[in-house]
Motif scaffolding. Structure first.
Motif, PDB file in Angstrom:
ATOM      1  N   TYR A  16       0.843  -1.185   0.000  1.00 57.88           N
ATOM      2  CA  TYR A  16       0.000   0.000   0.000  1.00 57.88           C
ATOM      3  C   TYR A  16       0.879   1.235   0.000  1.00 57.88           C
ATOM      4  CZ  TYR A  16      -3.262  -3.523   1.685  1.00 57.88           C
ATOM      5  OH  TYR A  16      -4.015  -4.654   1.819  1.00 57.88           O
ATOM      6  N   LEU A  72       0.619   5.558   0.488  1.00 56.73           N
ATOM      7  CA  LEU A  72      -0.223   6.614   1.043  1.00 56.73           C
ATOM      8  C   LEU A  72       0.459   7.959   0.843  1.00 56.73           C
ATOM      9  CD1 LEU A  72      -0.032   3.979   3.176  1.00 56.73           C
ATOM     10  CD2 LEU A  72      -1.867   5.266   4.264  1.00 56.73           C
ATOM     11  N   TYR A 128       0.535  11.754   2.631  1.00 59.42           N
ATOM     12  CA  TYR A 128       0.185  12.559   3.789  1.00 59.42           C
ATOM     13  C   TYR A 128       0.558  13.996   3.493  1.00 59.42           C
ATOM     14  CZ  TYR A 128      -0.851   8.762   7.064  1.00 59.42           C
ATOM     15  OH  TYR A 128      -1.432   7.703   7.708  1.00 59.42           O
ATOM     16  N   PRO A 147       1.321  15.073  10.425  1.00 57.36           N
ATOM     17  CA  PRO A 147       0.839  14.732   9.074  1.00 57.36           C
ATOM     18  C   PRO A 147      -0.615  14.273   9.117  1.00 57.36           C
ATOM     19  CG  PRO A 147       2.935  13.643   9.577  1.00 57.36           C
ATOM     20  CD  PRO A 147       2.428  14.210  10.857  1.00 57.36           C
ATOM     21  N   PHE A 176      -3.617  12.280   6.754  1.00 58.71           N
ATOM     22  CA  PHE A 176      -3.814  11.371   5.634  1.00 58.71           C
ATOM     23  C   PHE A 176      -4.569  12.055   4.503  1.00 58.71           C
ATOM     24  CE2 PHE A 176      -4.486   7.541   3.380  1.00 58.71           C
ATOM     25  CZ  PHE A 176      -5.815   7.502   2.984  1.00 58.71           C
ATOM     26  N   SER A 226      -4.770   7.075  -0.539  1.00 59.12           N
ATOM     27  CA  SER A 226      -3.927   5.880  -0.601  1.00 59.12           C
ATOM     28  C   SER A 226      -4.262   5.065  -1.846  1.00 59.12           C
ATOM     29  CB  SER A 226      -4.132   5.021   0.644  1.00 59.12           C
ATOM     30  OG  SER A 226      -5.460   4.508   0.679  1.00 59.12           O
ATOM     31  N   GLN A 263       3.702   0.868   2.804  1.00 63.15           N
ATOM     32  CA  GLN A 263       3.355  -0.062   3.869  1.00 63.15           C
ATOM     33  C   GLN A 263       3.320  -1.480   3.321  1.00 63.15           C
ATOM     34  OE1 GLN A 263      -0.816  -0.135   5.087  1.00 63.15           O
ATOM     35  NE2 GLN A 263      -0.176   0.271   7.182  1.00 63.15           N
ATOM     36  N   GLU A 273       2.050  -2.812   9.928  1.00 60.45           N
ATOM     37  CA  GLU A 273       1.295  -1.597   9.629  1.00 60.45           C
ATOM     38  C   GLU A 273       2.154  -0.339   9.587  1.00 60.45           C
ATOM     39  OE1 GLU A 273      -1.132  -4.512  12.021  1.00 60.45           O
ATOM     40  OE2 GLU A 273       0.782  -3.501  12.297  1.00 60.45           O
ATOM     41  N   THR A 329      -2.826  -0.030  18.305  1.00 57.29           N
ATOM     42  CA  THR A 329      -1.452   0.129  17.832  1.00 57.29           C
ATOM     43  C   THR A 329      -1.010   1.582  17.980  1.00 57.29           C
ATOM     44  OG1 THR A 329      -1.901  -1.598  16.207  1.00 57.29           O
ATOM     45  CG2 THR A 329       0.132  -0.363  15.947  1.00 57.29           C
ATOM     46  N   TYR A 379       2.481   4.284  17.659  1.00 59.51           N
ATOM     47  CA  TYR A 379       3.797   4.474  17.064  1.00 59.51           C
ATOM     48  C   TYR A 379       4.417   5.776  17.569  1.00 59.51           C
ATOM     49  CZ  TYR A 379       1.201   1.765  13.489  1.00 59.51           C
ATOM     50  OH  TYR A 379       0.411   0.866  12.828  1.00 59.51           O
ATOM     51  N   VAL A 396      -6.200  -2.126  15.156  1.00 54.24           N
ATOM     52  CA  VAL A 396      -5.392  -3.342  15.110  1.00 54.24           C
ATOM     53  C   VAL A 396      -5.135  -3.749  13.670  1.00 54.24           C
ATOM     54  CG1 VAL A 396      -5.296  -5.794  15.649  1.00 54.24           C
ATOM     55  CG2 VAL A 396      -6.168  -4.194  17.337  1.00 54.24           C
ATOM     56  N   TRP A 397      -6.197  -3.763  12.915  1.00 52.85           N
ATOM     57  CA  TRP A 397      -6.021  -4.052  11.498  1.00 52.85           C
ATOM     58  C   TRP A 397      -6.740  -2.962  10.727  1.00 52.85           C
ATOM     59  CZ3 TRP A 397      -2.817  -6.058   8.473  1.00 52.85           C
ATOM     60  CH2 TRP A 397      -3.128  -6.289   7.133  1.00 52.85           C
ATOM     61  N   THR A 398      -5.973  -2.131  10.029  1.00 56.53           N
ATOM     62  CA  THR A 398      -6.543  -0.921   9.446  1.00 56.53           C
ATOM     63  C   THR A 398      -7.067  -1.130   8.033  1.00 56.53           C
ATOM     64  OG1 THR A 398      -4.323  -0.290   8.776  1.00 56.53           O
ATOM     65  CG2 THR A 398      -5.133   0.606  10.839  1.00 56.53           C
ATOM     66  N   GLY A 399      -6.952  -2.307   7.525  1.00 56.84           N
ATOM     67  CA  GLY A 399      -7.528  -2.559   6.212  1.00 56.84           C
ATOM     68  C   GLY A 399      -6.686  -2.000   5.097  1.00 56.84           C
ATOM     69  N   PRO A 400      -7.249  -1.865   3.931  1.00 54.69           N
ATOM     70  CA  PRO A 400      -6.468  -1.540   2.740  1.00 54.69           C
ATOM     71  C   PRO A 400      -5.848  -0.153   2.760  1.00 54.69           C
ATOM     72  CG  PRO A 400      -8.820  -1.535   2.241  1.00 54.69           C
ATOM     73  CD  PRO A 400      -8.669  -2.110   3.605  1.00 54.69           C
ATOM     74  N   THR A 401      -6.376   0.762   3.552  1.00 47.33           N
ATOM     75  CA  THR A 401      -5.788   2.097   3.515  1.00 47.33           C
ATOM     76  C   THR A 401      -4.547   2.190   4.391  1.00 47.33           C
ATOM     77  OG1 THR A 401      -7.072   2.943   5.371  1.00 47.33           O
ATOM     78  CG2 THR A 401      -8.059   3.127   3.187  1.00 47.33           C
ATOM     79  N   GLY A 402      -4.493   1.389   5.405  1.00 47.42           N
ATOM     80  CA  GLY A 402      -3.322   1.436   6.273  1.00 47.42           C
ATOM     81  C   GLY A 402      -3.121   2.765   6.946  1.00 47.42           C
ATOM     82  N   GLU A 403      -4.212   3.514   7.156  1.00 46.48           N
ATOM     83  CA  GLU A 403      -4.067   4.876   7.657  1.00 46.48           C
ATOM     84  C   GLU A 403      -3.616   4.923   9.099  1.00 46.48           C
ATOM     85  OE1 GLU A 403      -7.580   7.155   7.198  1.00 46.48           O
ATOM     86  OE2 GLU A 403      -6.784   8.912   8.237  1.00 46.48           O
ATOM     87  N   LEU A 404      -2.638   5.764   9.367  1.00 45.29           N
ATOM     88  CA  LEU A 404      -2.215   6.095  10.716  1.00 45.29           C
ATOM     89  C   LEU A 404      -2.691   7.512  11.013  1.00 45.29           C
ATOM     90  CD1 LEU A 404      -0.300   3.682  10.100  1.00 45.29           C
ATOM     91  CD2 LEU A 404       1.452   4.893  11.393  1.00 45.29           C
ATOM     92  N   PHE A 405      -3.104   7.723  12.253  1.00 46.92           N
ATOM     93  CA  PHE A 405      -3.571   9.038  12.686  1.00 46.92           C
ATOM     94  C   PHE A 405      -2.481   9.647  13.569  1.00 46.92           C
ATOM     95  CE2 PHE A 405      -7.949   8.726  11.262  1.00 46.92           C
ATOM     96  CZ  PHE A 405      -8.094   7.359  11.091  1.00 46.92           C
ATOM     97  N   PHE A 406      -2.017  10.818  13.186  1.00 47.13           N
ATOM     98  CA  PHE A 406      -0.912  11.453  13.884  1.00 47.13           C
ATOM     99  C   PHE A 406      -1.390  12.547  14.827  1.00 47.13           C
ATOM    100  CE2 PHE A 406       3.043   9.899  12.081  1.00 47.13           C
ATOM    101  CZ  PHE A 406       2.602   9.231  10.951  1.00 47.13           C
TER     102      PHE A 406
END
Lengths: 115, 116
Positions: free
Chosen positions: A32, A34, A36, A44, A46, A49, A93, A101, B31, B33, B97-107
């Protein structure tokens, strides 16, 4: 070893025109990708993606194109607006197993939209 | 709208002092980071937690950096002693835990560290 590369540190585009930001990667196992957007003194956020099984994903003014054979992706912004001025990070990713992840980021491209 | 909370926003310290950063992820995100962003570079992962367990700390300079997430919710990143090269933005992010196809992380908004 920089696995995700953004070779243009900066880009200036006239308001209303198309902005094209480029990104290259070296690891063919990435699943994947993405984009940002980052404003100064903020984290950042999102933007959009794309999965490695697709070659295009569109969301409003933003379109991401993926060329797997060239290990290259690009972000198109049409039309560009002053609020788009920010630093844009490309990230990649791995898919599959739990624990993959984390994102690997490029060095960013500073986009400036000229009114 | 749910947000990742970080504090302090800014920290100025002298070399060899200890510093600590705190992060509270979005509720329900297992999760967490910690990333470090040096000016002009992209964010680099320091440590990844799944609940209270460390999943990846391969890039964490363990001689001076430590991170914990004791109850699997909020987290603390500590540097002791701080060095000039630690000046950077420290970013916390969270994801399901599993973010799916976007894999988005929130900062979060980040903690800007300046070491003098």
């Amino acid at each position: 070893d920089q696995q995700v590369k953004q070779n243009s540190p900066s880009l200036s585009v006239q308001e209303g025109r198309i902005s094209i930001l480029n990104c290259d990667y070296t690891n063919s196992m990435f699943d994947y990708f993405l984009w940002y957007k980052k404003y100064p003194a903020e984290g950042p956020t999102f933007l959009i993606s794309i999965s490695s099984i697709k070659d295009k994903n569109e969301d409003g003014r933003f379109t991401v194109f993926l060329n797997k054979s060239a290990k290259h992706l690009s972000l198109h912004i049409v039309p560009s607006q002053p609020g788009d001025s920010a630093v844009y990070f490309c990230a990649a990713q791995f898919g599959g197993n739990f624990g993959n992840e984390k994102l690997t980021f490029g060095t960013g491209t500073r986009l400036t939209i000229i009114p | 709208e749910a947000e990742v909370a970080q504090s302090p926003r800014y920290k100025i310290t002298e070399k060899s002092q200890a510093v600590a950063f705190w992060c509270d992820p979005i509720s329900g995100h297992a999760t967490l980071y910690w990333y470090r962003q040096i000016l002009g570079q992209g964010p680099e992962l320091l440590v990844q937690f799944q609940d209270e367990s460390v999943v990846d700390d391969s890039q964490l300079p363990k001689d001076r950096f430590s991170a914990e997430r004791l109850k699997g919710v909020d987290s603390t990143l500590k540097i002791q002693p701080a060095e000039l090269g630690d000046s950077a933005m420290y970013l916390c992010a969270s994801s399901l835990v599993w973010t799916g196809p976007t894999g988005e992380l929130f900062f979060g908004e980040g903690s800007r560290l300046t070491v003098l």
